[in-house]
Design an enzyme around this catalytic site. Structure first.
Site, PDB file in Angstrom:
ATOM      1  N   ASN A 161     -10.507  -2.954  -6.199  1.00  0.00           N
ATOM      2  CA  ASN A 161      -9.812  -2.109  -7.071  1.00  0.00           C
ATOM      3  C   ASN A 161     -10.520  -1.856  -8.297  1.00  0.00           C
ATOM      4  O   ASN A 161     -10.104  -1.086  -9.013  1.00  0.00           O
ATOM      5  CB  ASN A 161      -8.139  -2.371  -7.093  1.00  0.00           C
ATOM      6  CG  ASN A 161      -7.643  -2.277  -5.812  1.00  0.00           C
ATOM      7  OD1 ASN A 161      -6.434  -2.922  -5.890  1.00  0.00           O
ATOM      8  ND2 ASN A 161      -7.893  -1.501  -5.040  1.00  0.00           N
ATOM      9  N   ASP A 209       0.842  -1.122   0.095  1.00  0.00           N
ATOM     10  CA  ASP A 209       0.003   0.131  -0.128  1.00  0.00           C
ATOM     11  C   ASP A 209       0.815   1.250  -0.036  1.00  0.00           C
ATOM     12  O   ASP A 209       1.983   1.224   0.393  1.00  0.00           O
ATOM     13  CB  ASP A 209      -0.984   0.058   1.177  1.00  0.00           C
ATOM     14  CG  ASP A 209      -2.118   1.128   1.082  1.00  0.00           C
ATOM     15  OD1 ASP A 209      -2.196   1.338  -0.029  1.00  0.00           O
ATOM     16  OD2 ASP A 209      -2.499   1.311   2.293  1.00  0.00           O
TER      17      ASP A 209
HETATM   18  C1  FPP Z   1      -1.943   0.318  -3.077  1.00  0.00           C
HETATM   19  O1  FPP Z   1      -1.405   1.534  -3.416  1.00  0.00           O
HETATM   20  C2  FPP Z   1      -1.172  -0.414  -4.409  1.00  0.00           C
HETATM   21  C3  FPP Z   1      -1.971  -1.171  -5.218  1.00  0.00           C
HETATM   22  C4  FPP Z   1      -3.543  -1.015  -5.503  1.00  0.00           C
HETATM   23  C5  FPP Z   1      -1.402  -1.968  -6.336  1.00  0.00           C
HETATM   24  C6  FPP Z   1      -0.157  -2.626  -6.333  1.00  0.00           C
HETATM   25  C7  FPP Z   1       0.494  -2.743  -7.413  1.00  0.00           C
HETATM   26  C8  FPP Z   1       1.955  -2.618  -7.729  1.00  0.00           C
HETATM   27  C9  FPP Z   1       2.616  -2.414  -6.518  1.00  0.00           C
HETATM   28  C10 FPP Z   1       2.320  -2.609  -9.178  1.00  0.00           C
HETATM   29  C11 FPP Z   1       1.898  -3.783  -9.884  1.00  0.00           C
HETATM   30  C12 FPP Z   1       2.353  -4.932  -9.277  1.00  0.00           C
HETATM   31  C13 FPP Z   1       2.968  -6.094  -9.800  1.00  0.00           C
HETATM   32  C14 FPP Z   1       2.949  -7.304  -9.073  1.00  0.00           C
HETATM   33  C15 FPP Z   1       3.573  -6.198 -11.160  1.00  0.00           C
HETATM   34  P1  FPP Z   1      -2.652   2.621  -3.383  1.00  0.00           P
HETATM   35  O2  FPP Z   1      -2.706   3.072  -4.978  1.00  0.00           O
HETATM   36  O3  FPP Z   1      -3.794   2.209  -2.670  1.00  0.00           O
HETATM   37  O4  FPP Z   1      -1.895   3.810  -2.645  1.00  0.00           O
HETATM   38  P2  FPP Z   1      -2.673   5.040  -1.862  1.00  0.00           P
HETATM   39  O5  FPP Z   1      -3.406   4.147  -0.517  1.00  0.00           O
HETATM   40  O6  FPP Z   1      -1.434   5.615  -1.364  1.00  0.00           O
HETATM   41  O7  FPP Z   1      -3.544   5.592  -2.622  1.00  0.00           O
END
Ligand code: FPP
Length: 261
Positions: free
Chosen positions: A68, A20
């Protein structure tokens, strides 16, 4: 903190990670959110390398939740593209390290191209046995439990399962990847303390470690720190401290007691 300060006999077998903080990491630097996801890929690479070096046998990464799908379309598209690209670009290194890729979640909801890349990667790596890398994609813990219940009900209606024989072990065998053991350690970056519908069944006795660090900044040394923190804990599985530290007490685990109904 370096890896040689860890106890090799207490390396967690399975580490699961809620990655996250990508969006906040980007916004803090005046960048668009997708830049945070792109930067998050470097952390994914680092943590796979780190887990492999530490001898962590199973690593599960929460890459995309069922919730998501509700994000803005361009963000969903970017995440799917990152995943496609990751699976294509990293496959050689994955093969070289003997890593087996698995995927859990509603894969039928993925765009056809992404689904194809996921299937290729899982098929190509199926014979590898150094480490299992599990991507949770379009994943929801409640949905996983519901699909298990539905399949058990179907098998019971077909006379293939005796309702009285349904216990925790049988139920778990209907989850997405029953061969993968429950996580020992769950890491969540990005300073929130919630489980966000992740592995709800499997984390019953998992140790939880949270950090304020945003996912794009997470590296091998931070994984080592999480494992060090894990190693300092006493896992009691509902028993007392005296019981778990006594050599006579070897049957550490969940009770398995069932509802007589
Ligand atoms: C949460 O951060 C993260 C995600 C919803 C996606 C995670 C994806 C990656 C790390 C990249 C792609 C992965 C792979 C395995 C190739 P957020 O966007 O919710 O962060 P925030 O809470 O700060 O908004």
């Amino acid at each position: 903190m370096s890896a040689d300060q860890l106890r090799p006999d207490r390396i967690p077998s399975h580490v699961a990670i809620i990655m996250d903080g990508n969006g906040r990491w980007a916004e803090a630097q005046g960048l668009e959110r997708n830049e945070g996801h792109r930067a998050g890929i470097e952390a994914v690479r680092a943590v796979i390398r780190g887990a492999n070096d530490l001898g962590i046998r199973y690593l599960t990464l929460y890459a995309f939740s069922s919730e998501n799908w509700g994000r803005p379309q361009d963000e969903v598209r970017e995440l799917m593209q990152l995943l496609d690209r990751y699976l294509v670009e990293e496959i050689d290194e994955v093969m070289e390290k003997g890593i087996r890729i698995r995927a859990i979640g509603r894969l039928d909801r993925l765009p056809p191209g992404t689904r194809k890349e996921v299937e290729n990667a899982t098929r190509k790596t199926a014979g590898n046995d150094a480490m299992d890398l599990v991507f949770a994609l379009s994943y929801g813990g409640r949905a996983e439990i519901v699909q298990a219940a539905r399949r058990i009900a179907r098998d019971a209606a077909a006379g293939e399962v005796d309702p009285h024989a349904i216990d925790e072990k049988l139920f778990a065998s209907y989850l997405y990847e029953p061969e993968v053991p429950d996580p020992d350690l769950l890491i969540r970056t990005g300073s929130e303390s919630r489980v966000s519908n992740f592995l709800l069944w499997q984390i019953a006795y998992t140790e939880i470690y949270t950090t304020e660090r945003m996912w794009p900044d997470f590296r091998e040394e931070h994984l080592v720190e999480a494992v060090r923190n894990y190693q300092a804990r006493e896992r009691r599985f509902g028993k007392t401290s005296a019981q778990v530290s006594s050599p006579a007490s070897t049957s550490v685990g969940t009770s398995g007691s069932e509802d007589p109904a």
